[in-house]
Design a protein around this motif. Structure first.
Motif, PDB file in Angstrom:
ATOM      1  N   VAL A  83      53.726-106.729  13.367  1.00 40.67           N
ATOM      2  CA  VAL A  83      52.698-107.120  12.407  1.00 40.67           C
ATOM      3  C   VAL A  83      53.249-107.426  11.024  1.00 40.67           C
ATOM      4  N   GLY A  89      55.125-109.719   8.368  1.00 35.06           N
ATOM      5  CA  GLY A  89      55.557-111.097   8.182  1.00 35.06           C
ATOM      6  C   GLY A  89      54.589-112.145   8.687  1.00 35.06           C
ATOM      7  N   VAL A  90      53.669-111.772   9.571  1.00 31.82           N
ATOM      8  CA  VAL A  90      52.730-112.754  10.107  1.00 31.82           C
ATOM      9  C   VAL A  90      51.308-112.300   9.777  1.00 31.82           C
ATOM     10  N   PRO A  91      50.429-113.214   9.366  1.00 34.18           N
ATOM     11  CA  PRO A  91      49.058-112.810   9.041  1.00 34.18           C
ATOM     12  C   PRO A  91      48.384-112.168  10.242  1.00 34.18           C
ATOM     13  N   ASP A  92      47.706-111.063   9.997  1.00 38.49           N
ATOM     14  CA  ASP A  92      47.060-110.308  11.083  1.00 38.49           C
ATOM     15  C   ASP A  92      46.011-111.136  11.771  1.00 38.49           C
ATOM     16  N   ILE A  93      45.364-111.993  10.971  1.00 36.25           N
ATOM     17  CA  ILE A  93      44.283-112.794  11.518  1.00 36.25           C
ATOM     18  C   ILE A  93      44.803-113.689  12.643  1.00 36.25           C
ATOM     19  N   ALA A  94      46.050-114.130  12.509  1.00 36.73           N
ATOM     20  CA  ALA A  94      46.658-114.932  13.575  1.00 36.73           C
ATOM     21  C   ALA A  94      46.768-114.102  14.847  1.00 36.73           C
ATOM     22  N   PHE A 140      44.787-111.632  15.668  1.00 32.85           N
ATOM     23  CA  PHE A 140      43.444-111.497  16.222  1.00 32.85           C
ATOM     24  C   PHE A 140      43.089-112.696  17.077  1.00 32.85           C
ATOM     25  N   LEU A 141      43.277-113.886  16.499  1.00 30.29           N
ATOM     26  CA  LEU A 141      42.900-115.095  17.233  1.00 30.29           C
ATOM     27  C   LEU A 141      43.763-115.261  18.478  1.00 30.29           C
ATOM     28  N   PHE A 142      45.042-114.870  18.366  1.00 31.93           N
ATOM     29  CA  PHE A 142      45.959-115.039  19.487  1.00 31.93           C
ATOM     30  C   PHE A 142      45.611-114.094  20.628  1.00 31.93           C
ATOM     31  N   LEU A 173      35.900-109.230  10.626  1.00 35.43           N
ATOM     32  CA  LEU A 173      36.658-110.241  11.366  1.00 35.43           C
ATOM     33  C   LEU A 173      36.181-110.347  12.808  1.00 35.43           C
ATOM     34  N   LEU A 221      35.017-113.679  13.850  1.00 36.33           N
ATOM     35  CA  LEU A 221      35.942-114.718  14.302  1.00 36.33           C
ATOM     36  C   LEU A 221      36.302-114.560  15.767  1.00 36.33           C
TER      37      LEU A 221
END
Lengths: 268, 297
Positions: free
Chosen positions: B79, B81-86, B88-90, B218, B221
């Motif tokens: 988790v 370095g990469v947005p958490d929202i990405a 979630f969607l992934f 979230l 989403l």
């Protein structure tokens, strides 16, 4: 169609320059990399501008919160509480619909309903609140001796603040502020997911990544590409802030320097 | 829809506070109150599951067996370095496809077409999740469970981060002493390390709880009909043609209400967590514990 053609067609697509229609089928890896990369322009735009403008408000708010006069302290405390205590996602929605109502009453507010300004304002206020709390913490942990030494040298008021308090505060806050900057860039991905419209499909990196994931039913290509871009961005932020950190600590003996440690990544 | 208050039978004649109390208790508004329940349910399930995932991840990262240690470290690092929202969607799509693929392999071994056909993900009809014939509530429950699992995975990684830090914070001499007394690896871990790590983990975990609260919107989403969905639905302009309570665009006020709801929620959590923390530090050999002792004396 070579990758170069795709780059010239879609490289600036997120700004509305180049090919008008997004690719619809036979998606290639190159198309996905180029379009998601093109969307990164928005993430960098939001993050950079909010960070730079938020910095000044954050310093002012931190000083306000540390002030003994409740007339300065209370508003600063409330500002920090409201923006740190509620989800950024809801803040975006609330701001968007508020701006829309304003636009209905006074057309002069029209630009606020588009992401480039409206979302930027929300991010600016949000990062200012989070950074203000960091700066306030640093302000509270400035060594007492530093202030006393400044007094002994006859410094006071603005001069003492500019020469002693501010540099020490920044030095102490910098590692935490680096993390804040990273989270801010991550938070920019929420903009186009939360009400603010992406006009004629000009969106950020996550917008294009989810576009591809929706179209191909294959999340295993666009999201890793997005992750790659963000890891690059994060490394750049760490590098830049590390240089500034070095500059802030240059007068200290090597062993005393505050190292930047990457901490937990938090949502807001 | 039967009204809750008897005077609500003719909304057009109502005014002021009576109108508002009738308006806020219409059948549609019960949806948004239910969705607050959804948020609480999400928190109630996610928090323990994420804590379990985090504990498993942190312990795995300490393992002597390399592949397990790599897995644990990878999970804790995922988790950053990469947005958490990405994530979630992934995860929502990836988990869905993973489950369907497993069912596909089990239920339709004779299927000879590839699963990925161009832009489509095709499994046999029996492997679909939920089945095409399933009633609506099964679809909703499945969607919600996927969302919960996604939250638990992402927040489990956060918790693993916190817990592995807490495990490292336990004084090393304690572990060495345990080994000197002849305890095995396993005994040292369960009897000495785990009981002591919680005090170090609590500040991080309570921070995580605050973050988890703020991440609940979230859900929207992830395709769950949550409070954000209802606030948008109910706040939108309603004309007299479709409702007995016509109003303009009130979405701004609905989101203001949500903002206040979340502020209240975080404030209450803050107070409660402070209480727990001061309870736990009582008698501890830490700076906070020392301060408490001095204040009492």
């Amino acid at each position: 169609m070579t990758c170069w053609d795709i780059l010239s067609d879609y490289g600036l697509r997120s700004l509305g320059i180049g090919e008008r229609l997004l690719p619809r089928d036979n998606f290639t890896i190159c198309q996905q990399v180029v379009l998601i990369g093109s969307g990164m322009i928005w993430n960098i735009y939001f993050g950079l501008l909010a960070l730079v403008s938020g910095f000044f408000l954050a310093v002012a708010t931190a000083v306000g919160k540390a002030h003994h006069n409740p007339m300065f302290r209370k508003p600063a405390e409330w500002f920090i509480f409201v923006f740190r205590g509620s989800p950024l996602f809801i803040q975006f929605f609330f701001a968007y619909f508020t701006f829309q109502s304003l636009k209905g009453a006074y057309p002069i507010f029209t630009p606020l309903t588009s992401a480039w300004l409206g979302a930027l304002i929300v991010l600016f206020l949000n990062t200012a609140a989070y950074s203000a709390e960091i700066f306030y913490g640093a302000l509270m942990s400035i060594p007492k001796g530093d202030i006393e030494a400044a007094d002994a040298y006859g410094m006071s008021g603005w001069k003492r603040f500019r020469r002693i308090t501010l540099p020490t505060m920044l030095r102490l806050a910098w590692p935490a502020y680096t993390n804040e900057a990273i989270f801010l860039f991550h938070a920019t991905t929420l903009v186009f997911m939360s009400g603010f419209p992406a006009r004629s499909q000009m969106g950020d990196a996550l917008y294009y990544a989810s576009y591809f994931a929706d179209k191909t039913f294959n999340p295993f290509i666009p999201y890793p590409i997005l992750a790659g871009f963000f890891i690059l961005l994060t490394l750049t932020v760490i590098g830049t802030f590390g240089l500034i950190n070095k500059q802030l600590n240059r007068h200290l003996p090597q062993t005393n320097r505050a190292k930047i440690r990457l901490r937990l990544n938090l949502i807001r | 829809m039967a009204a809750i208050f008897s005077f609500c039978s003719d909304p057009a004649s109502l005014e002021g506070i009576e109108w508002l109390s009738c308006y806020l208790t219409t059948g549609k508004h019960l949806g948004i109150y239910w969705s607050i329940g959804t948020v609480l349910l999400l928190l109630a399930i996610t928090a323990p599951v994420a804590l379990f995932f985090g504990f498993a991840g942190a312990s795995a990262a300490r393992s002597r067996i390399l592949p397990i240690a790599w897995f644990g470290k990878g999970y804790t690092a995922i988790v950053r370095g990469v947005p958490d929202i990405a994530f979630f969607l992934f995860f929502v799509i990836a988990l869905d496809q993973f489950f369907e693929w497993i069912r596909h392999e089990v239920k339709c071994p004779d299927w000879d077409m590839p699963i990925r056909q161009g832009n489509d993900f095709v499994v046999c009809p029996e492997a679909k999740l939920p089945l095409g014939t399933a009633p609506q509530w099964v679809h909703e429950t499945y969607g919600f469970s996927l969302a919960v699992l996604t939250f638990a995975i992402v927040f489990g990684a956060f918790a693993a981060n916190v817990l592995s830090g807490a495990m490292r914070a336990v004084p090393h001499a304690q572990l060495e002493t345990a080994e000197a007394y002849g305890m095995t690896q396993r005994q040292t871990f369960w009897r000495v390390l785990v009981p002591q790590m919680w005090v170090y983990a609590l500040p991080g975990l309570s921070n995580l709880w605050m973050v988890l609260i703020k991440a609940t919107p979230l859900l929207f989403l992830l395709g769950v009909e949550d409070i954000v969905y209802w606030a948008r639905e109910l706040g939108a302009t309603k004309t007299a043609k479709f409702t007995e309570y016509p109003h303009g665009d009130w979405r701004m006020w609905y989101f203001l209400a949500l903002l206040v709801f979340y502020l209240g929620f975080t404030k209450v959590s803050e107070v409660v967590l402070d209480k727990i923390m001061s309870r736990l530090t009582r008698g501890q050999a830490t700076a906070a514990g020392e301060a408490q002792r001095k204040a009492a004396a």
